[in-house]
Design a protein around this motif. Structure first.
Motif, mmCIF file in Angstrom:
data_model
loop_
_atom_site.group_PDB
_atom_site.id
_atom_site.type_symbol
_atom_site.label_atom_id
_atom_site.label_comp_id
_atom_site.label_asym_id
_atom_site.label_seq_id
_atom_site.Cartn_x
_atom_site.Cartn_y
_atom_site.Cartn_z
ATOM 1 N N SER A 112 -62.712 -4.439 6.753
ATOM 2 C CA SER A 112 -63.988 -5.862 7.359
ATOM 3 C C SER A 112 -63.668 -5.895 7.822
ATOM 4 N N GLY A 113 -64.948 -6.270 8.553
ATOM 5 C CA GLY A 113 -65.257 -7.075 10.370
ATOM 6 C C GLY A 113 -63.918 -6.648 11.247
ATOM 7 N N GLY A 114 -63.774 -5.446 11.458
ATOM 8 C CA GLY A 114 -62.949 -4.624 12.200
ATOM 9 C C GLY A 114 -61.373 -5.094 12.143
ATOM 10 N N GLU A 115 -60.830 -5.682 11.125
ATOM 11 C CA GLU A 115 -59.504 -5.680 10.514
ATOM 12 C C GLU A 115 -59.127 -5.307 9.008
ATOM 13 N N TRP A 116 -58.245 -4.245 8.382
ATOM 14 C CA TRP A 116 -58.445 -3.484 7.461
ATOM 15 C C TRP A 116 -57.306 -4.313 6.545
ATOM 16 N N ILE A 117 -57.492 -4.489 5.242
ATOM 17 C CA ILE A 117 -57.131 -5.021 4.173
ATOM 18 C C ILE A 117 -56.724 -4.275 3.371
ATOM 19 N N SER A 118 -55.324 -4.542 2.579
ATOM 20 C CA SER A 118 -54.841 -3.262 1.556
ATOM 21 C C SER A 118 -54.885 -3.880 0.798
ATOM 22 N N SER A 119 -55.835 -2.775 -0.301
ATOM 23 C CA SER A 119 -56.180 -2.142 -1.386
ATOM 24 C C SER A 119 -55.065 -2.618 -2.482
ATOM 25 N N ILE A 120 -53.784 -2.068 -2.486
ATOM 26 C CA ILE A 120 -52.888 -2.054 -2.887
ATOM 27 C C ILE A 120 -52.067 -3.323 -2.657
ATOM 28 N N ALA A 121 -52.117 -3.656 -1.348
ATOM 29 C CA ALA A 121 -51.592 -5.039 -1.561
ATOM 30 C C ALA A 121 -51.599 -6.671 -2.625
ATOM 31 N N LEU A 122 -53.161 -6.347 -2.831
ATOM 32 C CA LEU A 122 -54.400 -7.539 -3.221
ATOM 33 C C LEU A 122 -53.958 -7.108 -4.670
ATOM 34 N N GLU A 123 -54.062 -5.883 -5.073
ATOM 35 C CA GLU A 123 -53.427 -5.614 -6.793
ATOM 36 C C GLU A 123 -52.229 -5.493 -6.921
ATOM 37 N N SER A 124 -51.310 -5.778 -6.663
ATOM 38 C CA SER A 124 -50.188 -5.631 -6.704
ATOM 39 C C SER A 124 -49.960 -7.473 -6.705
ATOM 40 N N THR A 125 -50.529 -8.502 -6.153
ATOM 41 C CA THR A 125 -50.742 -9.795 -5.543
ATOM 42 C C THR A 125 -51.197 -9.929 -7.332
ATOM 43 N N ALA A 126 -52.130 -9.762 -7.578
ATOM 44 C CA ALA A 126 -52.945 -9.581 -8.475
ATOM 45 C C ALA A 126 -52.310 -9.857 -9.824
ATOM 46 N N PRO B 158 -53.805 -14.508 2.580
ATOM 47 C CA PRO B 158 -54.552 -14.990 3.835
ATOM 48 C C PRO B 158 -55.754 -15.034 3.292
ATOM 49 N N LYS B 159 -56.843 -15.891 3.563
ATOM 50 C CA LYS B 159 -58.406 -16.813 2.959
ATOM 51 C C LYS B 159 -58.889 -14.824 3.662
ATOM 52 N N TRP B 160 -59.240 -14.661 4.333
ATOM 53 C CA TRP B 160 -60.476 -13.375 4.790
ATOM 54 C C TRP B 160 -59.755 -12.550 3.857
ATOM 55 N N TRP B 161 -58.620 -12.290 2.725
ATOM 56 C CA TRP B 161 -58.000 -11.079 1.744
ATOM 57 C C TRP B 161 -58.706 -11.256 0.500
#
Length: 570
Positions: A458-472, A521-524
């Motif tokens: 996203s916009g040249g940065e990486w978002i971890s799908s694993i971290a997002l799933e774990s937090t959800a 982070p907001k952009w995540w």
């Protein structure tokens, strides 16, 4: 002149070696593992849950080895020769364990087939491997009966518990497993003398990025993997343990446990076909299991049962979780509520499969609970025998600082060099690219950020799908979560969060987004959240993000959509 110097150099080297002495050159052979278990742990039990309501099958290592000998003689009588492949479609059972060792003793190759693969994939895999014999549990007879006309090399089918099969499912000329063993004595056969570099096992990848690829395991690689994965800082296995491999024996050899457990003489508890939370818990309690190993989806079912029945474990001390990352909420529940230690592990078919285990160091055991929990989410340190490195896409080596994500590479004596059929596995420099994006901290602990194909750019940065799933999944109303990246006109990709709510939950997308906003982070934050009844899983229990991407391929994440809430979009 150069040739004469070379001969002289070799002569001097040999002389020096003779003067210093040498060690025995005894080849590693998998059959030695079960032979030793029968001698040194002969009275230790192997318990196997029956598939059709009967009492569990129960016998000892000594009795198991006698049946391995019978099976070995029977397979030899069928005309099988070293190098021939024997396919299995079977649950975790004592019979399946016997096949592992009898084939190895004869120099055959045990090819474990995953019945959860599609019929098209199974047909291709069996023909590609050129399997000669199929050994089948009766549950899979309809599948085999349908496939047989298209299987080019199969010349014999052997059926486990064939007398229990419905008449409509029976295959003409198939042999009964027990009747076949009964034709042979239990005396030890003259096992084949094989080079330790010869194959003993074969497993195909799930083919999520193309056709399945065959990974061949040798006697040497399998034995070394069994030793390394048994170590105290690996799975910490010993003769004091009663271990339940919930991970299927048809999935990368149940993480090598059918070899490492007899190696140390541990009691083995095999769950058969009943993998629901209630059945697994009851078997653990009945057999006083001290360690169990399985993927997160299995533990979701077990924890759900315990929660509904207000139960907890009486004997379980630790669990190994692998296959995919365990959510923090799962680790917290298992450890805090049920007082069972969670050990994260990482590996893949190409690594036999164990590459890293998260066993804490002495210093880390003294950290506070919250720090300890954050460390437990990591996949652990490479087990002895495995080397790791982190690289940028251009091949530049990244530091072990815990914050520089890159491609995870491995090498070692049980890492694939070449796939079946000559397909390239390892790179020319001797390293194998795992396809994972990871960081490594200063103490060598690996943290898998994502699969390279799943990480959201996203916009040249990486978002971890694993971290997002774990937090959800930390939200009490979320049962399971998956994150995929979808095209975005401005940011290239943005995350879509797809969740399965818990039963009777009043979870809303807005509530979940507010929950995530406090922790990420907001952009995540996902551009949209969808609530669904279920998520697709593959043959190994992993989320099928390929299906989710296809299902949501026409989904729009255009900026205008982000302001509305209909249909679950935020």
């Amino acid at each position: 002149m150069r040739h004469r110097e070379s001969r002289l150099s070799r002569s001097i080297s040999t002389t020096r070696s003779t003067m210093l002495g040498s060690m025995m050159d005894v080849p590693m052979n998998v059959i030695q593992i079960i032979e030793r278990a029968s001698r040194h742990h002969g009275s230790t039990e192997i318990v196997s849950a029956r598939s059709h309501g009967e009492e569990a099958h129960r016998y000892t290592y000594a009795e198991a080895y006698q049946r391995v000998c019978q099976l070995g003689k029977a397979l030899r009588a069928l005309g099988l020769e070293p190098g021939d492949r024997v396919g299995t479609l079977a649950w975790n059972s004592h019979a399946h364990l016997e096949v592992y060792y009898a084939t190895a003793g004869l120099g055959l190759v045990c090819h474990t087939l995953n019945p959860r693969f599609s019929a098209v994939d199974l047909e291709w895999i069996i023909n590609h491997a050129e399997d000669q014999v199929l050994i089948v549990d009766i549950d899979f007879l309809p599948l085999v009966k349908d496939l047989l006309p298209r299987l080019e090399t199969i010349r014999q089918v052997i059926v486990i518990d064939s007398q229990l099969a419905p008449a409509a499912d029976r295959i003409p000329d198939a042999l009964d497993y027990e009747a076949l063993l009964a034709t042979e004595s239990s005396s030890s056969p003259d096992w084949a003398t094989v080079d330790e570099h010869q194959p003993c096992g074969l497993c195909y990848t799930s083919g999520t990025t193309g056709m399945p690829k065959g990974v061949t395991y040798t006697h040497r690689s399998t034995t070394l993997h069994a030793y390394a994965s048994s170590l105290p800082d690996s799975f910490a296995l010993s003769a004091q343990d009663a271990v339940m491999p919930i991970v299927p024996m048809f999935h990368v050899n149940a993480w090598g446990l059918p070899y490492s457990l007899p190696l140390v003489g541990a009691k083995i508890v095999l769950p058969g076909r009943a993998l629901d939370g209630e059945s697994l818990f009851q078997l653990m309690e009945a057999e006083q299991v001290t360690m169990a190993a399985g993927v997160p989806t299995v533990w979701l079912g077990i924890l759900e049962h315990l929660n509904q029945k207000s139960r907890t474990f009486s004997s379980l001390k630790r669990t190994v979780i692998g296959g995919s990352a365990a959510p923090e909420s799962m680790i917290r529940t298992i450890e805090s509520t049920h007082k069972v230690s969670v050990v994260h592990a990482w590996g893949m078919t190409e690594i036999s499969p164990t590459g890293a285990v998260n066993t804490p160091t002495r210093a880390l055991r003294q950290t506070d609970e919250e720090l300890s929990l954050s460390l437990k989410k990591k996949q652990g340190r490479a087990i002895p025998g495995i080397d790791i490195r982190i690289e940028k896409a251009d091949g530049t080596t990244l530091p072990w600082d815990g914050s520089s994500p890159g491609h995870l590479l491995v090498r070692g004596p049980w890492v694939v060099q070449q796939y079946t059929g000559g397909v390239v596995g390892a790179r020319s420099d001797g390293w194998f690219d795992t396809g994972d994006i990871a960081t490594v901290d200063t103490q060598g602990f690996i943290h898998i950020v994502d699969r390279s194909k799943d990480v959201i750019k996203s916009g040249g940065e990486w978002i971890s799908s694993i971290a997002l799933e774990s937090t959800a999944c930390e939200h009490p109303g979320v049962f399971e979560a998956a994150v995929i990246g979808l095209p975005h006109p401005k940011w290239m990709e943005r995350p879509l969060l797809i969740c399965v709510p818990r039963p009777n939950s009043s979870l809303s997308p807005r509530e979940l987004r507010d929950f995530l906003a406090e922790r990420l982070p907001k952009w995540w934050l996902p551009d949209a959240i969808e609530l669904v009844d279920s998520l697709p899983h593959g043959a190994t229990g992993k989320l099928l993000k390929t299906e989710l991407r296809q299902q949501f391929s026409h989904y729009s994440l255009a900026p205008a959509d982000n302001e509305r809430t209909a249909g679950g979009v935020l």
